[in-house]
Design a protein around this motif. Structure first.
Motif, PDB file in Angstrom:
ATOM      1  N   GLU A 287      37.276  44.693  39.803  1.00  7.10           N
ATOM      2  CA  GLU A 287      36.639  43.307  39.542  1.00  7.10           C
ATOM      3  C   GLU A 287      36.114  43.078  38.347  1.00  7.10           C
ATOM      4  OE1 GLU A 287      37.203  40.442  41.637  1.00  7.10           O
ATOM      5  OE2 GLU A 287      38.396  41.831  43.055  1.00  7.10           O
ATOM      6  N   GLU A 290      32.109  38.490  37.458  1.00  7.89           N
ATOM      7  CA  GLU A 290      32.162  37.236  38.461  1.00  7.89           C
ATOM      8  C   GLU A 290      32.860  37.661  39.813  1.00  7.89           C
ATOM      9  OE1 GLU A 290      33.585  32.665  38.249  1.00  7.89           O
ATOM     10  OE2 GLU A 290      33.902  33.859  36.506  1.00  7.89           O
ATOM     11  N   GLY A 291      33.662  38.548  39.753  1.00 12.82           N
ATOM     12  CA  GLY A 291      34.362  38.752  41.201  1.00 12.82           C
ATOM     13  C   GLY A 291      33.439  39.526  41.638  1.00 12.82           C
ATOM     14  N   ASN A 294      31.037  37.467  43.469  1.00  5.26           N
ATOM     15  CA  ASN A 294      31.413  36.675  44.384  1.00  5.26           C
ATOM     16  C   ASN A 294      31.547  37.556  45.926  1.00  5.26           C
ATOM     17  OD1 ASN A 294      31.496  34.474  42.859  1.00  5.26           O
ATOM     18  ND2 ASN A 294      33.810  34.751  42.383  1.00  5.26           N
TER      19      ASN A 294
END
Length: 320
Positions: A287, A290-291, A294
């Motif tokens: 990831e 940002e992933g 989240n």
């Protein structure tokens, strides 16, 4: 059929020469693809072309102007690289008149002389200049442009259109005519030939529009749009791939650092906030920053998360 031949067919089908432009057209054609012989019967003139459709137009013009007919021949010597070449013959009954009237020949004290440049009387008006250029392109013009057969298939050619001749003077005069219409070309020597060429797509479009090949101008405009669209997509894909590669490289470096810490002092020795980030990275190796945010409940910004990961890398480097 090639784009170059498409242009020539359109020029033949869509443009009718008038009494004012017919001589200029013939002059351009003979300058571009003409051959001259002189024997006891007088002069003979020939046009050699791979475009058999050219015969009908030239024959019609000569018949209207001189009341005579031309001959069309195919010879074995004119089959080159599987392309058939045709010989359009101006018989001796009209050849001398045609050559004089089109400015190819002139009479001086020494008799008949060849004019290797363009007779200014033949191209006195704008319409005559355009007709001359049309004939010249049909005679010695070609293009390496290839149109895309499908939206997603990339062509290998750029934008290139040229006229070739053994006469430097002829092509220099053509360059001068083109400049009068705001089209600027380049002239070079290639082996035993001189080459006048255009490489800018917009200049080629202007040239074809000037000659009257409007459908080919539209086809070229569409090709330009397709290529620009493909280039934009390629740039976006390359950017995405670069970002993915950057993310993967960063993740590998971060995981290596975390594993170094685990194998030396253990994660329990770290502050709680660093332990939390280390576990998040190990659980989500592919990831982006940002992933990861989240997928977690950590209350951090991307820069804050990146800062903590960098601290883990620095700790690992010190431990090494």
């Amino acid at each position: 059929m090639s784009f170059s031949k498409d242009v020539k067919i359109e020029l033949l089908n869509e443009n009718k020469e008038t009494a004012d432009t017919a001589f200029a057209f013939l002059s351009g054609l003979l300058h571009g693809a003409g051959e001259i012989e002189k024997n006891t019967q007088g002069f003979k003139a020939f046009v050699v072309t791979d475009l058999n459709e050219l015969y009908e137009k030239v024959n019609d013009i000569v018949h209207v102007l001189y009341g005579d007919y031309l001959e069309l021949e195919i010879e074995d010597d004119y089959v080159i690289n599987k392309t058939t070449y045709y010989r359009i013959t101006f018989p001796s009954t009209v050849a001398q008149s045609v050559l004089l009237d089109t400015g190819i020949l002139y009479i001086s004290d020494g008799g008949y002389q060849l004019n290797y440049g363009i007779d200014s009387n033949i191209v006195a008006s704008s319409d005559e200049k355009i007709a001359f250029l049309r004939g010249a392109f049909l005679g010695c013009g070609t293009s390496s442009i290839r149109l895309s057969e499908a939206e997603n298939i990339k062509t290998t050619s750029g934008y290139h259109l040229e006229l070739t001749s053994h006469s430097h003077e002829f092509l220099t005069d053509i360059a001068g005519i083109l400049s009068e219409f705001g089209i600027f070309s380049k002239l070079v020597e290639r082996k035993n030939l001189f080459v006048l060429y255009l490489k800018e797509a917009e200049a080629i479009k202007d040239f074809l529009a000037l000659l009257g090949a409007n459908q080919c101008v539209l086809a070229l405009s569409n090709e330009i749009i397709r290529r620009e669209k493909r280039n934009q997509i390629n740039r976006e894909v390359n950017c995405i791939n670069a970002n993915i590669s950057k993310t993967v490289d960063a993740s590998i470096k971060q995981i290596d650092a975390i594993n170094t810490i685990i194998s030396t002092i253990g994660l329990d020795s770290l502050e709680d906030e660093l332990q939390e980030v280390a576990m998040l990275r190990l659980a989500n190796p592919e990831e982006s920053l940002e992933g990861m945010l989240n997928l977690s409940t950590i209350n951090l910004s991307k820069s804050g998360l990146n800062h903590r990961l960098k601290k883990l890398i620095k700790i690992a480097e010190e431990l090494k």
